[in-house]
Design a protein around this motif. Structure first.
Motif, short mmCIF file in Angstrom:
data_model
loop_
_atom_site.label_atom_id
_atom_site.label_comp_id
_atom_site.label_asym_id
_atom_site.label_seq_id
_atom_site.Cartn_x
_atom_site.Cartn_y
_atom_site.Cartn_z
N PRO A 161 0.80 -1.24 0.00
CA PRO A 161 0.00 0.00 0.00
C PRO A 161 0.83 1.27 0.00
CG PRO A 161 -0.10 -1.08 2.14
CD PRO A 161 0.58 -2.04 1.21
N GLU A 162 2.11 1.16 0.27
CA GLU A 162 2.96 2.36 0.27
C GLU A 162 3.31 2.84 -1.13
OE1 GLU A 162 5.77 -1.03 -0.34
OE2 GLU A 162 3.96 -0.69 0.85
N LEU A 163 3.05 2.00 -2.15
CA LEU A 163 3.42 2.36 -3.51
C LEU A 163 2.53 3.47 -4.06
CD1 LEU A 163 4.14 -1.05 -5.31
CD2 LEU A 163 5.74 0.83 -4.92
N PRO A 164 3.10 4.56 -4.56
CA PRO A 164 2.30 5.56 -5.25
C PRO A 164 1.69 4.97 -6.53
CG PRO A 164 4.48 6.41 -4.71
CD PRO A 164 4.52 4.94 -4.48
N HIS A 165 0.43 5.29 -6.78
CA HIS A 165 -0.28 4.74 -7.93
C HIS A 165 -0.83 5.88 -8.77
CE1 HIS A 165 -4.07 2.62 -9.60
NE2 HIS A 165 -3.06 2.42 -10.42
N HIS A 166 -0.60 5.79 -10.08
CA HIS A 166 -1.03 6.86 -10.99
C HIS A 166 -1.75 6.26 -12.20
CE1 HIS A 166 1.96 9.31 -8.80
NE2 HIS A 166 2.73 8.24 -8.93
N ILE A 167 -2.73 6.98 -12.72
CA ILE A 167 -3.41 6.62 -13.96
C ILE A 167 -2.80 7.45 -15.08
CG2 ILE A 167 -5.61 6.59 -15.20
CD1 ILE A 167 -5.49 4.56 -12.95
N GLU A 168 -2.45 6.79 -16.18
CA GLU A 168 -1.83 7.48 -17.32
C GLU A 168 -2.63 7.17 -18.59
OE1 GLU A 168 -0.45 9.55 -19.69
OE2 GLU A 168 1.08 9.72 -18.10
#
Length: 232
Positions: free
Chosen positions: A72-79
């Motif tokens: 859960p610490e991973l940054p997540h982005h939509i591209e």
């Protein structure tokens, strides 16, 4: 510069139904795809990922969710720029039917000239995806250092186009590349050139066993447009 791990989404309901999904909404992972996604955290255990970047389409978001749940610490982005090719009027149609379309010969043999009615060209698809990767490389290096590793979850034709770009191959040769559902492809970028260090790694050699593929999925040297369903 960073190392990029490209993950093709797990097997989807469109893959098993022989459809060219494109950007059709509501295409989810099937039972096998869900299992493939569930195995992803274990396959990437110990990998020091710095960011997770995802196509906005449901099947990609479902593929990375177990990884995000486990870390859960991973940054997540939509591209948006690594979303599936916009196949326009072809989206949602049976691949077997599309094989009879005159445009399919262009898609197979001269994809740099292929433009889908009501959609985009394959050339534009590659350009936007490659630009996205270069911008993310710079961002990840700035925020995490030159030795960082990050992950993008995308689609078969997008990943093939990015591999061709990394190898300096003309887009007309990208149909010679194959990436199965939930396979891992890794490209290490440097100041002078990229290095392809993994291609379509699933850890499963079942797909190497000769088989009769459904029409539209690689018979007689034809490439599986959209990526295909992978091993049975």
């Amino acid at each position: 510069m960073p190392t990029l791990i490209l993950v093709r989404h797990g097997r989807s309901t469109a893959n098993t139904e022989g459809l060219l999904a494109g950007r059709t909404p509501g295409i989810a992972l099937d039972e096998r795809g869900t299992a493939q996604a569930a195995a992803l955290p274990g396959r990437l255990a110990g990998m020091p990922l710095s960011e997770v970047v995802t196509s906005p389409l449901q099947r990609c978001r479902e593929t990375v969710q177990p990884l995000l749940d486990a870390r859960p610490e991973l940054p997540h982005h939509i591209e948006e720029r690594i979303s599936e090719c916009d196949y326009g009027d072809w989206s949602g149609r049976k691949l077997a039917e599309l094989m009879d379309e005159p445009l399919m010969e262009i898609v197979q043999a001269h994809p740099s000239a292929a433009a889908f009615p009501g959609g985009e060209s394959m050339r534009a698809m590659q350009t936007r995806a490659a630009e996205a990767v270069r911008e993310w490389n710079a961002r990840v290096e700035r925020d995490h250092g030159a030795g960082a590793v990050y992950l993008m979850c995308s689609h078969g034709d997008i990943i093939k186009a990015l591999v061709a770009d990394a190898l300096g191959l003309h887009l007309d040769l990208f149909q010679r590349i194959s990436v199965e559902p939930c396979s891992l492809t890794a490209i290490r970028y440097t100041r002078l050139r990229p290095f392809l260090v993994r291609l379509g790694d699933t850890g499963d050699f079942t797909s190497l066993v000769p088989r009769e593929a459904p029409k539209g999925e690689g018979n007689d040297g034809e490439a599986a447009v959209g990526g295909g369903a992978g091993a049975p």
